[in-house]
Design a protein around this motif. Structure first.
Motif: not given
Length: 420
Positions: A87-88, A90-95, A123-125, A187-188
């Motif tokens: 999950m984390v 995916g969020a960093f990649a999206l950022s 990935i995150w969803v 993500a953080v």
């Protein structure tokens, strides 16, 4: 077919939706605001870089293609590395990719960035859905996932307004920079607030065995994929169709970016007010009682778009589409969670997400293809026709997943503990 939810803390007491506030709903809100900010901007930014209307719709479609491409790898990643880590990432990649999209100087660069943007979101969803499915009892699942969908609606209400204002006064690319910042913040937060769930595979399990598990999961659960699956494809076509058709039709009738963003936001406000009643409807009456009306109303709204010629009439159609979309809040996630087997939840939901994302990718492609050959208005009517077909499939072929026995068993076990 329903499967009891897996609990992280057996015997720890009754489940409370507030347990998901900081681990799920706050990060979801941040991600949805960022996503909402860029949704109406993507086709307009593509046009600013030189794309025609049909090509702009195709660029939007690449977001769905990217999500679809990463669905199965994401499901396998969850099985191997666990929910939190995936999950984390995916969020960093999206950022990171959001920043790349905002710096694009050509349609090709933007198209690649939008593809990767869809992958990071996918990935995150998926990992978020696996996480909620694991910690939420089936008797509460409709409300938990409808509230998650409602949180997304709140963000999608705020996001387009912010994106429209930024696009009008700062520049279209600024919406992507906002998304990147919010995804990094989410993500953080997840690093510190989300607890690890035991992985679904052993550390030494080979890649070949993971793919065998994936294949067996598809075969063993082929019935929901072949019945409810097509209806969810139709629903996703309608959802992405409104995201493409409303901005492009607004542009075609001479509305500026800020007004289009406001229309999008007003439509999303309707979604935002419906999530908890819809969750109750799904948990108390049944999933199909939300699904079929949603498909019918969304189809009607798409068919009415070509009849609009002003901000007022497009807003009214946007409100109707908001009602239809609101009725489907959390529906795809709830059905996926209901069908998913506890031992193979990541693999199943990866395939389930892929099925829905076929519709996400197909919607803009269908619109772009028909618009390129015929007109934007005809593409709206065609989208409505696909939605009506999906409503028929859902009403007459798909099984109702809410059963009295599953919730009762879930309550009797007392396994409803969830992390904060």
């Amino acid at each position: 077919m329903s499967h009891p939810a897996t609990s992280l803390a057996p015997g720890s007491g009754r489940f409370d939706l507030r347990m998901l506030l900081f681990s799920v709903y706050v990060p979801a809100f941040l991600m949805s605001v960022g996503q909402g900010a860029v949704l109406p901007i993507i086709p307009l930014y593509a046009k600013e870089l030189g794309a025609a209307a049909g090509l702009a719709a195709a660029v939007v479609a690449l977001r769905g293609v990217g999500t679809m491409t990463f669905d199965l790898p994401a499901g396998l990643a969850v099985a191997r590395w666990g929910d939190k880590r995936t999950m984390v990432v995916g969020a960093f990649a999206l950022s990171a990719v959001s920043l790349v999209a905002g710096l694009s100087s050509s349609v090709l660069q933007l198209a690649v960035a939008i593809f990767l943007l869809g992958g990071g979101m996918g990935i995150w969803v998926l990992t978020r859905l696996v996480y909620v499915s694991e910690v939420t009892p089936v008797a509460h699942r409709g409300r938990a996932l409808a509230m998650l969908g409602g949180t997304n609606r709140v963000g999608t209400f705020i996001g387009p307004v912010i994106g429209g204002v930024l696009g009008q006064f700062v520049g279209l690319q600024s919406a992507f920079f906002l998304q990147g910042a919010l995804a990094a913040l989410a993500a953080v937060l997840m690093i510190f607030l989300v607890r690890d769930i035991p992985k679904h595979t052993a550390d030494g399990e080979g890649e070949a065995n993971l793919y065998r598990r994936l294949g067996a999961t598809v075969v063993d659960n082929r019935r929901p994929f072949l019945t409810a699956g097509p209806a969810m494809i139709a629903l996703q076509i309608l959802r992405t169709g409104r995201q493409v058709l409303i901005p492009l039709w607004g542009d075609a009738i001479g509305l500026d970016v800020a007004v289009i963003g406001l229309i999008f936001g007003i439509s999303s406000a309707i979604d935002m007010t419906m999530f908890y009643p819809v969750g109750l409807l799904m948990d108390r009456v049944g999933r199909k009682f939300a699904a079929v009306p949603s498909l019918l109303i969304l189809s009607l709204s798409m068919a009415l778009i070509p009849l609009t010629d002003s901000a007022l009439t497009l807003t009214l159609v946007g409100l109707l589409s908001g009602i239809g979309n609101g009725l489907s809040t959390g529906l795809v996630m709830t059905l996926g969670a209901d069908y998913s087997p506890p031992g193979n939840r990541g693999e199943f939901l990866g395939v389930w997400r892929l099925v829905g994302d076929i519709g996400t990718a197909a919607g803009p492609l269908v619109i772009g293809g028909i618009t390129g050959v015929l007109t934007l208005g005809i593409s709206a009517v065609a989208t409505a026709g696909l939605g009506l077909a999906g409503a028929a499939v859902m009403a007459f072929l798909a099984a109702e997943t809410l059963t009295k026995e599953a919730p009762d068993r879930e309550e009797e076990t007392g396994r409803s503990g969830a992390p904060p």
